[in-house]
Write a protein that holds these residues in place. Structure first.
Motif, PDB file in Angstrom:
ATOM      1  N   ASP A  21      -8.670   1.506 -19.237  1.00  0.00           N
ATOM      2  CA  ASP A  21      -9.810   2.530 -19.262  1.00  0.00           C
ATOM      3  C   ASP A  21      -9.089   3.812 -19.375  1.00  0.00           C
ATOM      4  N   GLN A  22      -8.224   4.189 -18.679  1.00  0.00           N
ATOM      5  CA  GLN A  22      -7.652   5.491 -18.627  1.00  0.00           C
ATOM      6  C   GLN A  22      -7.175   5.860 -19.987  1.00  0.00           C
ATOM      7  N   GLY A  23      -6.760   4.953 -20.936  1.00  0.00           N
ATOM      8  CA  GLY A  23      -6.343   5.082 -22.198  1.00  0.00           C
ATOM      9  C   GLY A  23      -7.344   5.566 -23.110  1.00  0.00           C
ATOM     10  N   TRP A  24      -8.624   4.682 -22.854  1.00  0.00           N
ATOM     11  CA  TRP A  24      -9.766   5.042 -23.756  1.00  0.00           C
ATOM     12  C   TRP A  24     -10.256   6.308 -23.635  1.00  0.00           C
ATOM     13  N   PHE A  25     -10.460   6.817 -22.019  1.00  0.00           N
ATOM     14  CA  PHE A  25     -11.038   8.045 -21.721  1.00  0.00           C
ATOM     15  C   PHE A  25      -9.749   9.279 -22.228  1.00  0.00           C
ATOM     16  N   ASP A  26      -8.491   8.920 -22.277  1.00  0.00           N
ATOM     17  CA  ASP A  26      -7.473   9.906 -22.854  1.00  0.00           C
ATOM     18  C   ASP A  26      -7.620  10.022 -24.441  1.00  0.00           C
TER      19      ASP A  26
ATOM     20  N   VAL B 195     -16.116   0.448 -16.050  1.00  0.00           N
ATOM     21  CA  VAL B 195     -14.767   0.800 -15.986  1.00  0.00           C
ATOM     22  C   VAL B 195     -14.268   0.381 -14.768  1.00  0.00           C
ATOM     23  N   GLU B 196     -12.660   0.110 -14.726  1.00  0.00           N
ATOM     24  CA  GLU B 196     -12.159  -0.109 -13.492  1.00  0.00           C
ATOM     25  C   GLU B 196     -11.665   1.080 -12.688  1.00  0.00           C
ATOM     26  N   ILE B 197     -12.144   1.376 -11.630  1.00  0.00           N
ATOM     27  CA  ILE B 197     -11.525   2.432 -10.644  1.00  0.00           C
ATOM     28  C   ILE B 197     -10.350   1.672  -9.761  1.00  0.00           C
ATOM     29  N   ALA B 198      -9.291   1.921 -10.216  1.00  0.00           N
ATOM     30  CA  ALA B 198      -8.144   1.383  -9.832  1.00  0.00           C
ATOM     31  C   ALA B 198      -7.446   2.088  -8.331  1.00  0.00           C
ATOM     32  N   GLY B 199      -7.859   3.247  -8.022  1.00  0.00           N
ATOM     33  CA  GLY B 199      -7.369   3.838  -6.648  1.00  0.00           C
ATOM     34  C   GLY B 199      -8.001   5.328  -6.777  1.00  0.00           C
ATOM     35  N   LEU B 200      -7.538   5.970  -5.762  1.00  0.00           N
ATOM     36  CA  LEU B 200      -7.787   7.275  -5.362  1.00  0.00           C
ATOM     37  C   LEU B 200      -6.400   7.995  -5.391  1.00  0.00           C
ATOM     38  N   ALA B 201      -6.524   9.304  -6.016  1.00  0.00           N
ATOM     39  CA  ALA B 201      -5.479  10.366  -5.877  1.00  0.00           C
ATOM     40  C   ALA B 201      -5.555  11.455  -5.369  1.00  0.00           C
ATOM     41  N   ALA B 202      -4.464  12.216  -4.825  1.00  0.00           N
ATOM     42  CA  ALA B 202      -4.559  13.503  -4.260  1.00  0.00           C
ATOM     43  C   ALA B 202      -3.548  14.408  -5.299  1.00  0.00           C
ATOM     44  N   TRP B 203      -3.813  15.761  -5.596  1.00  0.00           N
ATOM     45  CA  TRP B 203      -2.820  16.438  -6.409  1.00  0.00           C
ATOM     46  C   TRP B 203      -2.815  17.721  -5.985  1.00  0.00           C
ATOM     47  N   TRP B 204      -1.673  18.521  -6.112  1.00  0.00           N
ATOM     48  CA  TRP B 204      -1.549  19.719  -5.747  1.00  0.00           C
ATOM     49  C   TRP B 204      -1.864  20.666  -6.965  1.00  0.00           C
ATOM     50  N   TYR B 205      -2.654  21.777  -6.853  1.00  0.00           N
ATOM     51  CA  TYR B 205      -3.092  22.549  -8.212  1.00  0.00           C
ATOM     52  C   TYR B 205      -2.245  23.538  -7.789  1.00  0.00           C
ATOM     53  N   ARG B 206      -1.373  23.935  -8.850  1.00  0.00           N
ATOM     54  CA  ARG B 206      -0.718  25.489  -8.589  1.00  0.00           C
ATOM     55  C   ARG B 206      -0.705  26.082  -9.935  1.00  0.00           C
ATOM     56  N   GLY B 207      -1.756  26.187 -10.786  1.00  0.00           N
ATOM     57  CA  GLY B 207      -2.187  26.851 -11.781  1.00  0.00           C
ATOM     58  C   GLY B 207      -2.235  26.273 -13.338  1.00  0.00           C
TER      59      GLY B 207
ATOM     60  N   PRO C  22      -3.855  24.518  -3.337  1.00  0.00           N
ATOM     61  CA  PRO C  22      -5.231  23.403  -3.101  1.00  0.00           C
ATOM     62  C   PRO C  22      -4.947  22.128  -3.411  1.00  0.00           C
ATOM     63  N   ILE C  23      -5.740  21.239  -2.825  1.00  0.00           N
ATOM     64  CA  ILE C  23      -5.637  19.958  -3.215  1.00  0.00           C
ATOM     65  C   ILE C  23      -6.808  19.408  -3.882  1.00  0.00           C
ATOM     66  N   ILE C  24      -6.595  18.672  -5.034  1.00  0.00           N
ATOM     67  CA  ILE C  24      -7.789  18.092  -5.896  1.00  0.00           C
ATOM     68  C   ILE C  24      -7.611  16.769  -5.520  1.00  0.00           C
ATOM     69  N   VAL C  25      -8.889  15.857  -5.570  1.00  0.00           N
ATOM     70  CA  VAL C  25      -9.039  14.428  -5.234  1.00  0.00           C
ATOM     71  C   VAL C  25      -9.405  13.950  -6.374  1.00  0.00           C
ATOM     72  N   THR C  26      -9.070  12.813  -7.026  1.00  0.00           N
ATOM     73  CA  THR C  26      -9.810  12.215  -7.981  1.00  0.00           C
ATOM     74  C   THR C  26      -9.563  10.661  -7.671  1.00  0.00           C
ATOM     75  N   ALA C  27     -10.427   9.962  -8.697  1.00  0.00           N
ATOM     76  CA  ALA C  27     -10.531   8.712  -8.685  1.00  0.00           C
ATOM     77  C   ALA C  27      -9.502   8.163 -10.067  1.00  0.00           C
ATOM     78  N   LEU C  28      -8.645   6.985  -9.735  1.00  0.00           N
ATOM     79  CA  LEU C  28      -7.728   6.706 -10.844  1.00  0.00           C
ATOM     80  C   LEU C  28      -8.451   5.470 -11.641  1.00  0.00           C
ATOM     81  N   PHE C  29      -8.400   5.542 -12.804  1.00  0.00           N
ATOM     82  CA  PHE C  29      -8.840   4.383 -13.614  1.00  0.00           C
ATOM     83  C   PHE C  29      -7.806   3.452 -13.894  1.00  0.00           C
ATOM     84  N   GLY C  30      -8.089   2.349 -14.294  1.00  0.00           N
ATOM     85  CA  GLY C  30      -7.360   1.169 -14.772  1.00  0.00           C
ATOM     86  C   GLY C  30      -6.469   1.656 -16.009  1.00  0.00           C
TER      87      GLY C  30
END
Length: 168
Positions: free
Chosen positions: A16-21, A144-156, A5-13
């Motif tokens: 902001d990614q560092g702060w959320f992490d 927050v900065e939305i830098a992009g969009l991404a797709a990911w494979w979910y393999r468990g 399956p494919i997961i779709v997310t927004a990417l943070f700048g």
């Protein structure tokens, strides 16, 4: 590789990614924290959607200004806590994608979308309430900065990058 399956997310700048992490590292049960903080648009698209999905994500991002977004508040997840993300422009992008892939959506993805970044999950409800109260005390909305969009494979396990599409 087998289809997944494919997961779709927004990417943070980066900032902001560092702060959320950091928030996630501080509050998520460490044994369950396999992923970076993320804003999921879709939890499960079939692998057959790969080419069309990449094409559409490119259309939404290439040469396009990033959507405005902010952390607008906190959300209780019952057994966890998340930051609520407010972005009418990102909601519109997600709606167009949902319309395009309507026949392929799982019930979870076809239902309403509540954009959020989970920073705690799968804890006792009392622990989640304590964190919610603590964070709410000092909460201030922030852009927050939305830098992009991404797709990911979910393999468990941890997700495998499929494609990244950055805003101009």
């Amino acid at each position: 590789m087998t289809a997944a399956p494919i997961i779709v997310t927004a990417l943070f700048g980066r900032q902001d990614q560092g702060w959320f992490d950091a928030q996630r590292a501080a509050h998520f049960p460490p044994e369950r924290n396999q992923l970076s903080a993320h804003l999921t648009l879709f939890h499960h698209l079939p692998p057959s959607a790969e080419d069309e999905l990449k094409r559409r994500l490119s259309e939404f991002t290439r040469g396009q200004r990033a959507p405005n977004a902010r952390v607008g508040g906190l959300m209780s997840l019952g057994r966890g806590v998340a930051y609520r993300i407010e972005s009418p422009e990102l909601v519109a992008i997600r709606r167009e994608l949902a319309d395009a892939f309507a026949g392929l959506l799982t019930p979870q993805d076809a239902g309403g979308w509540r954009p959020h970044v989970t920073i705690q999950n799968k804890v006792q409800p009392g622990i989640a309430r304590l964190l919610m109260t603590s964070l709410d005390r000092d909460f201030r909305a922030r852009d927050v900065e939305i830098a992009g969009l991404a797709a990911w494979w979910y393999r468990g396990g941890p997700w495998e990058a499929l494609s990244r599409h950055m805003f101009a």
